[in-house]
Motif scaffolding. Sequence first.
Motif, PDB file in Angstrom:
ATOM      1  N   LEU A 116      -6.051  12.782  -2.721  1.00 16.30           N
ATOM      2  CA  LEU A 116      -6.077  11.829  -3.827  1.00 16.30           C
ATOM      3  C   LEU A 116      -7.304  12.056  -4.711  1.00 16.30           C
ATOM      4  N   THR A 150       2.094   6.236   4.509  1.00 16.17           N
ATOM      5  CA  THR A 150       3.057   5.960   5.567  1.00 16.17           C
ATOM      6  C   THR A 150       2.745   4.578   6.149  1.00 16.17           C
ATOM      7  N   GLY A 183       1.285   5.662  -1.871  1.00 15.24           N
ATOM      8  CA  GLY A 183       2.112   6.678  -1.219  1.00 15.24           C
ATOM      9  C   GLY A 183       1.772   6.896   0.237  1.00 15.24           C
ATOM     10  N   TYR A 215       0.833  -1.210   0.000  1.00 16.27           N
ATOM     11  CA  TYR A 215       0.000   0.000   0.000  1.00 16.27           C
ATOM     12  C   TYR A 215       0.866   1.259   0.000  1.00 16.27           C
ATOM     13  N   GLN A 216       2.016   1.186   0.660  1.00 18.83           N
ATOM     14  CA  GLN A 216       2.913   2.344   0.698  1.00 18.83           C
ATOM     15  C   GLN A 216       3.392   2.712  -0.701  1.00 18.83           C
ATOM     16  N   SER A 217       3.776   1.703  -1.470  1.00 19.80           N
ATOM     17  CA  SER A 217       4.277   1.957  -2.820  1.00 19.80           C
ATOM     18  C   SER A 217       3.152   2.263  -3.801  1.00 19.80           C
ATOM     19  N   TRP A 218       1.989   1.628  -3.617  1.00 18.27           N
ATOM     20  CA  TRP A 218       0.878   1.839  -4.549  1.00 18.27           C
ATOM     21  C   TRP A 218       0.229   3.215  -4.353  1.00 18.27           C
ATOM     22  N   HIS A 262      -5.190  12.250   3.239  1.00 22.25           N
ATOM     23  CA  HIS A 262      -4.548  11.659   2.062  1.00 22.25           C
ATOM     24  C   HIS A 262      -5.590  11.326   0.994  1.00 22.25           C
ATOM     25  N   GLU A 264      -0.918   2.818   6.129  1.00 20.22           N
ATOM     26  CA  GLU A 264      -1.092   1.532   5.462  1.00 20.22           C
ATOM     27  C   GLU A 264      -1.841   0.546   6.354  1.00 20.22           C
TER      28      GLU A 264
END
Length: 461
Positions: A342, A28, A26, A21-24, A338, A32
Amino acid sequence: MIRAGLLFSTLSIFPAIFGFYQSWLGLTPAQEINLAIALVVSFLWVTELIPLYVTGFLVLFLELVWLIPGWGPGAPKTITFLSCYFSETILLFLGGFVISSAISFYGLDVSIAKFVIKNTKGSAFFLVLSLGLATAFLSCWMNNTATAAMMLGLVSSMMKSLDETSPLRKSILFMVPFSANLGGIGTPVGTLPNVIGIAYLQEKGFHIGFLDWMAFAFPVFILSVLALAGILYIVYLKKEKSIQSIRLIQVREENTSVSSQRKLISIMIILITILGWISSDWHGISNGTVALFPVIVFFGFSLLDLKEFRNLSWDVLILMGGGIALGKAFEETGLAKHFVTLLMLGDSSQLGLFLFFSILSLFLSCFLSNTSVANLILPITMGLPTDLILPAAIGATIGASLAMPLPVSTPPNALAFSYGGIRSLEMVKIGGSISIVAWVFFTVVGGFLLHQLHIVDFSKF
């Protein structure tokens, strides 16, 4: 269904364990974990795979054993989430539960309904309208489902004597549940989404007085009930030529074992509590503190017994606590902000978000419980810029209670549908119509009153 639930939970948690989830998205690490918890409990709330109150406990469990330990430096203390289960809002609703219990125990609901039904002057339209207004008023203070069940029970003997195709029978079966749904918006304690919405707003420092809430919500539900009566007259009641069916009405007798003195005392306690809520802005005592008054007096002076105390809807309070705790996690981790970024909602106007979130909540509540929708949507509104939170949250809160086109939309709808004689398509037609009309009243009349009361400012675009 259980296998599907386990599969969904696994698929929700698995990416969080490996940091996907962090990479998908963005996020923390804390956000996540928060997202994974939200996905799991939202699925459980929507599907009711396990009892809703158990899911309420699950929220707290996951926050304490997963979110806080995985947070790292700056993690909040456990009391941050524990306090959500006995907050000011929980006390407010507890007081509402006790009043509801007293109304039922002392037969005050029967007295009101009996007076209404006995004074219909032989008019089918007046009977249905009066029944709707009485149901809606009781629903301001009692659980919507309990109110609908009680009112339908009062006229069940009449409905048994009517043919299933009777216009009057159909009108009653639509008026009672829809009025119970609409009446719930009238006060802060009327329905769960109201209480959940107020809890989120209080966490952000917004305080809407009991009287202020009633000032914009009462006209909306009264106009909506009048409109519903008009719709039922056009579709059904103008075809009702005879008043014979009106004379068949019978209601259950009141509880004669209760003394008039105790009943009068109970009425006084309820009125004092309501007056305390309405005047909270003047005397400065919070609504939650006022709500302790009926709890202490009714049980302290044995006006209600231990059995009634045990029968209070403690499971609902736990469910509410879980929703508040989840929203608190959204706020603490910054996940709500967030999502707002988004979805690019931060640049919208107050009026635009008011309309957007009310429509979104209404649409989702057609298929999901209004409590689930409130728990899903309100955390996102908390991530908006400060000046946009209030209109968005009010829109989401009230919108969740205006959807009633399907038998599964609300418990009162399902209860009325179980009596037989009405088809799903008929409920879609009547329920869909009043949902749209009520939404228009809410956004136009309610929005105007919110603006005039300076609760929101729709002049900024």
